[in-house]
Scaffold this active site. Structure first.
Site, PDB file in Angstrom:
ATOM      1  N   GLU A 179      25.003  -2.310 -24.253  1.00 14.09           N
ATOM      2  CA  GLU A 179      25.342  -1.847 -23.454  1.00 14.09           C
ATOM      3  C   GLU A 179      27.056  -2.386 -22.875  1.00 14.09           C
ATOM      4  O   GLU A 179      27.018  -3.140 -22.588  1.00 14.09           O
ATOM      5  CB  GLU A 179      24.306  -2.672 -22.727  1.00 14.09           C
ATOM      6  CG  GLU A 179      24.779  -2.299 -20.941  1.00 14.09           C
ATOM      7  CD  GLU A 179      23.318  -3.127 -20.183  1.00 14.09           C
ATOM      8  OE1 GLU A 179      22.382  -4.222 -20.773  1.00 14.09           O
ATOM      9  OE2 GLU A 179      23.279  -3.170 -19.081  1.00 14.09           O
ATOM     10  N   LYS A 221      23.038   2.070 -24.079  1.00 15.54           N
ATOM     11  CA  LYS A 221      22.821   1.629 -22.572  1.00 15.54           C
ATOM     12  C   LYS A 221      24.155   1.749 -21.635  1.00 15.54           C
ATOM     13  O   LYS A 221      24.523   0.731 -21.630  1.00 15.54           O
ATOM     14  CB  LYS A 221      21.713   0.469 -22.812  1.00 15.54           C
ATOM     15  CG  LYS A 221      21.562   0.030 -21.481  1.00 15.54           C
ATOM     16  CD  LYS A 221      20.083  -0.974 -21.093  1.00 15.54           C
ATOM     17  CE  LYS A 221      20.095  -1.582 -19.630  1.00 15.54           C
ATOM     18  NZ  LYS A 221      18.902  -2.321 -19.969  1.00 15.54           N
ATOM     19  N   SER A 262      20.053   0.952 -14.471  1.00 18.07           N
ATOM     20  CA  SER A 262      20.111   1.630 -12.853  1.00 18.07           C
ATOM     21  C   SER A 262      21.341   1.129 -12.201  1.00 18.07           C
ATOM     22  O   SER A 262      21.716   1.714 -10.906  1.00 18.07           O
ATOM     23  CB  SER A 262      19.306   1.533 -12.321  1.00 18.07           C
ATOM     24  OG  SER A 262      18.615   0.088 -12.387  1.00 18.07           O
TER      25      SER A 262
HETATM   26  P1  13P Z   1      19.433  -2.275 -14.413  1.00 18.63           P
HETATM   27  O1  13P Z   1      18.905  -1.468 -14.073  1.00 18.63           O
HETATM   28  O2  13P Z   1      19.202  -3.575 -12.452  1.00 18.63           O
HETATM   29  O3  13P Z   1      20.678  -2.522 -13.852  1.00 18.63           O
HETATM   30  O4  13P Z   1      19.769  -3.392 -14.536  1.00 18.63           O
HETATM   31  C1  13P Z   1      19.246  -2.762 -16.427  1.00 18.63           C
HETATM   32  C2  13P Z   1      19.694  -4.172 -17.574  1.00 18.63           C
HETATM   33  O5  13P Z   1      19.206  -4.614 -18.027  1.00 18.63           O
HETATM   34  C3  13P Z   1      21.319  -4.830 -17.152  1.00 18.63           C
HETATM   35  O6  13P Z   1      21.642  -5.428 -18.505  1.00 18.63           O
END
Ligand code: 13P
Length: 329
Positions: A179, A221, A262
């Protein structure tokens, strides 16, 4: 990387997480963040209330129809539900894969004007071995970039950590969710976000390749490419087009699945972005959600710590999961 039974398993897990009309529920807020969110809804934060809230999410009737995996932090991963099952064991019974957030958060990156670096590599191999033995199928590590402070150096340093994490996960038979989040908060425009996202992704895939990470056994991600929250009004179609252009240029087609965060966007917007992306049918990867707030905010507010509200809170969660899953078609 040579193809072995393990790499085939990783690829199967990565596909299972991101395809079939399901996505990932990110319920892995750190103890501090979760406590703040609970207190924001008038709930006294404790080990027990954090457990009760995560139990409510996992046991929402029908969750497995739209959710392929749930990510937790270390505290939840080691907790038991009120019926004494562990969270990973309860997830397995539902047909939902168990995920674990393994980074330890961000610290300022010296030598930069405000960039961050994510930590957590020390002892990670040992921790991954323990999580795998306790049922983890996948893990998550989040690098955080601000459009106003990202630089080639901060992108590289974070990408190196993500690559080392990903390689270690695969050694332990765990699918790494990788991510690199470019934050939506800020006063930037769409083009600034696209430039920052490209910088983060280019560095990431260069480092993943150098670390010999099997790209068929990861889940990416990323953020949607958007203007800063509340800054510029652009359509979901525009967001999807720009996001797709960036991903097409930076993400190899061998990556099986992309699961978006998100990022603080309202549920409607996050689902509209995902729906518009999936309407572009030339993408080589499955595209789904790995949302946190867009799925859980309504459930948390509805619950507010009251046992009498559990059913309605679970219904709110499932309604959002169904909206997100419908956007993967
Ligand atoms: P959000 O969808 O609230 O941004 O969180 C996703 C997430 O796992 C951030 O590391």
């Amino acid at each position: 990387m040579t193809v072995t039974a393990q790499t085939r398993d990783l690829a199967t897990t990565a596909r299972r997480l991101t395809s079939g009309g399901r996505g990932i529920l990110a319920a892995d807020e750190s103890i501090a963040t979760m406590s703040t969110r609970l207190e924001g809804e008038g709930v006294v934060a404790s080990e027990t209330t954090r457990r009760d809230y995560r139990q409510l999410l996992l046991t929402a009737p029908g969750l497995a129809r739209t959710v392929s995996g749930v990510i937790w932090c270390d505290e939840t991963f080691g907790q038991q539900l009120t019926d004494a099952r562990t969270f990973p064991a309860a997830a397995a019974e539902l047909g939902v894969l168990a995920g674990i957030k393994v980074d330890t958060g961000t610290v300022p990156l010296p030598g930069t004007a405000g960039a961050l670096v994510t930590e957590g590599l020390d002892g990670l191999g040992e921790r991954l071995g323990s999580y795998a033995a306790r049922g983890a199928a996948f893990a998550k590590w989040r690098a955080v970039f601000d459009v106003s402070t990202i630089s080639p150096y901060s992108a590289r340093v974070n990408a190196q950590a993500l690559a080392r994490y990903a390689a270690l996960c695969q050694l332990h038979g765990i699918v790494p969710v990788v991510e690199p989040e470019v934050l939506a908060a800020g006063a930037h425009d769409l083009v600034d976000c696209a430039v920052a996202t490209r910088m983060a992704l280019d560095a990431l895939f260069d480092e993943l390749q150098q670390a010999d990470v099997d790209l068929t056994g990861i889940v990416l991600k990323p953020n949607f490419v958007t203007p800063g929250l509340g800054c510029q009004d652009v359509s979901a179609r525009t967001v999807a087009t720009v996001t797709h252009d960036v991903l097409r240029d930076c993400v190899p087609a061998t990556v099986p699945g992309i699961a978006f965060l998100s990022g603080g966007h309202p549920t409607d917007d996050a689902c509209a972005f995902l729906r518009a992306l999936n309407a572009i049918d030339t993408a080589p990867w499955a595209m789904t959600f790995s949302f946190g707030r867009a799925l859980v905010n309504d459930a948390l507010a509805t619950w507010a710590g009251q046992p009498a509200n559990v059913t309605r809170a679970q219904q709110a969660l499932i309604a959002n999961c169904e909206r997100a899953a419908a956007a993967t078609a």
